[in-house]
Write an enzyme that holds these catalytic residues in place. Structure first.
Site, PDB file in Angstrom:
ATOM      1  N   TYR A 103       0.914   0.913   8.851  1.00 40.03           N
ATOM      2  CA  TYR A 103       0.632   1.276   7.419  1.00 40.03           C
ATOM      3  C   TYR A 103       0.977   2.695   7.365  1.00 40.03           C
ATOM      4  O   TYR A 103       0.514   3.384   7.839  1.00 40.03           O
ATOM      5  CB  TYR A 103      -0.558   0.720   6.970  1.00 40.03           C
ATOM      6  CG  TYR A 103      -1.135   1.309   5.565  1.00 40.03           C
ATOM      7  CD1 TYR A 103      -0.983   0.288   4.733  1.00 40.03           C
ATOM      8  CD2 TYR A 103      -1.465   2.430   5.473  1.00 40.03           C
ATOM      9  CE1 TYR A 103      -1.137   0.774   3.147  1.00 40.03           C
ATOM     10  CE2 TYR A 103      -1.601   3.002   4.091  1.00 40.03           C
ATOM     11  CZ  TYR A 103      -1.408   2.304   3.189  1.00 40.03           C
ATOM     12  OH  TYR A 103      -1.941   2.540   1.728  1.00 40.03           O
ATOM     13  N   GLU A 191       3.552   4.249  -0.850  1.00 36.71           N
ATOM     14  CA  GLU A 191       3.100   3.407   0.197  1.00 36.71           C
ATOM     15  C   GLU A 191       4.266   2.572   0.959  1.00 36.71           C
ATOM     16  O   GLU A 191       4.936   2.002   0.040  1.00 36.71           O
ATOM     17  CB  GLU A 191       1.960   2.529  -0.225  1.00 36.71           C
ATOM     18  CG  GLU A 191       1.237   1.530   0.814  1.00 36.71           C
ATOM     19  CD  GLU A 191       0.213   0.532   0.158  1.00 36.71           C
ATOM     20  OE1 GLU A 191      -0.735   0.725   0.139  1.00 36.71           O
ATOM     21  OE2 GLU A 191       0.879  -0.603  -0.232  1.00 36.71           O
TER      22      GLU A 191
END
Ligand code: GDP
Ligand code: MN
Length: 381
Positions: A103, A191
């Site tokens: 992530y 993101e």
């Protein structure tokens, strides 16, 4: 403004990040056509282009090996409801061979008052879930805007992710690129989840989620064009032309609320809801509205089919109470005020405003928010 994955990936590619080759389509036929012209080859991942996460779990992401499989699976994704978002657009992207998932994001952290990198070796999972279950697997590093991303920050995070050799080098380069994207496009969120080590040990952005600062969209012609092309509630669009913010609320509600400031709107919604009534839509006038614009706002709010009454709550600062009252008078003259209007204002030129209001049919002045809610309940809508 939130960008769909395909738009986020376009920005990634412009910023020098590696993404797999993809096309989109608004129908199965268009998707197949675009795959051919775009030279996208099987296996491909079909991905629902909706503005919500967890599409994989919801069935909005499917790998297909060939056209026959695509013809079987794609029609099932179109029209699917994923957390209240209906799928109208589908992406076909060349499948990656994923070895490991991470992530990575850059956000504007208001507590740190700076851009902040968030990294986790636990990728592909909601960051909120990781934060709850494995907070030790989340690494947050504020970035000083005058300095940017340091090599030691990149190396530190790469080590936390167990990256070595060439992957570690790729990660450092990628981190600088994603940070540059964040700054140059005025983003508040950028993101990549998952960021994956794929075949040939290449780091690839598998998913992308981007939020652009609304106030900065007009600085970026490409994003402005994207914004204008998005489907929007017709009244939201109309309101925007007058520089108002219109937000549809509860479809089963019947009270429209108008105010100058989001906090005041929210307290109105709270009080009305607490009294057992429902708000169908709200409109934020912003600052310094003139009578003409107020009249337009009244028209917009009472053209919401469900609205049976309009509640107006104004703090008269730059926006003057007499302008607001004049706007309501104008709305009545133009025939816009077709349903009961309950209004409360306080502040600049209140008495002049009250004078204009007196004698206006269908308009009730109230001396406070609670009194306004009482009047609303008396209407027995
Ligand atoms: P989300 O569920 O909305 O977050 O959508 P993602 O794009 O993140 O996809 C969900 C999951 O599908 C990812 O975490 C991957 O595990 C898997 N996935 C997506 N694209 C690919 C791909 O190209 N290859 C493989 N093997 N898995 C993929
Ligand atoms: Mn994802």
């Amino acid at each position: 403004m939130d960008l769909a994955e395909y738009k986020a990936k376009e920005l990634f590619a412009q910023g020098g990040l590696t993404v797999k080759k993809f096309v989109c389509g608004d129908s199965v036929e268009e998707l197949l056509e675009n795959m051919k012209t775009g030279g996208v080859s099987y296996p491909v991942v079909l991905k629902a282009q909706v503005l919500t996460g967890g599409r994989g779990k919801a069935g909005g992401i499917k790998i297909v090996e060939n056209e026959a499989e695509l013809l079987e699976k794609a029609p099932k994704i179109f029209g699917m409801d994923i957390k209240g978002h209906i799928v109208h657009k589908l992406m076909a992207i060349e499948a990656a061979d994923i070895k490991r998932e991470f992530y990575l994001s850059v956000i504007l952290d208001r507590k740190e008052k700076s851009p902040t990198i968030i990294f986790s070796p636990a990728g592909g999972i909601d960051i909120e879930t990781t934060a709850k279950e494995h907070p030790e697997l989340i690494f947050k590093i504020p970035v000083h805007p005058f300095v940017g991303v340091n090599d030691y920050t990149a190396n530190y995070l790469a080590d936390k992710g167990g990256m070595t050799g060439d992957v570690k080098k790729q990660f450092a380069a990628l981190l600088k690129k994603i940070y540059a994207l964040f700054i140059s496009n005025d983003l508040t969120l950028c993101e990549i989840n998952p960021l994956a080590i794929c075949e040939n040990d290449e780091l690839i952005a598998i998913d992308g989620k981007i939020t652009v600062d609304d106030s900065a969209v007009k600085r970026h012609p490409d994003l402005q064009a994207y914004s204008e092309a998005q489907p929007m509630h017709p009244l939201t669009r109309e309101a925007r032309d007058f520089n108002f913010l219109y937000i549809p609320c509860d479809d089963t509600g019947n009270i429209a609320v108008m105010s100058n400031g989001s906090g005041m709107l929210m307290s109105c919604i709270d009080l009305i809801t607490k009294a057992g009534m429902k708000v169908c839509s709200v409109l934020d006038l912003g600052g310094g509205a003139t009578a003409e614009r107020i009249a337009e706002a009244v028209r917009i709010m009472l053209s919401v089919p469900q609205s049976k009454a309009l509640f107006i709550n104004i703090f008269g600062g730059i926006t003057r109470c007499d302008e607001v009252a004049g706007g309501i008078k104008l709305a009545i003259e133009k025939g816009h005020a077709t349903r009961p209007v309950i209004i409360r204002f306080e502040g600049t030129n209140k008495s002049a405003g009250l004078e204009i209001l007196s004698g206006l049919e269908g308009v009730t002045y109230v001396d406070g928010l609670r009194e306004g809610v009482v009047e609303l309940s008396k209407l027995d809508l």
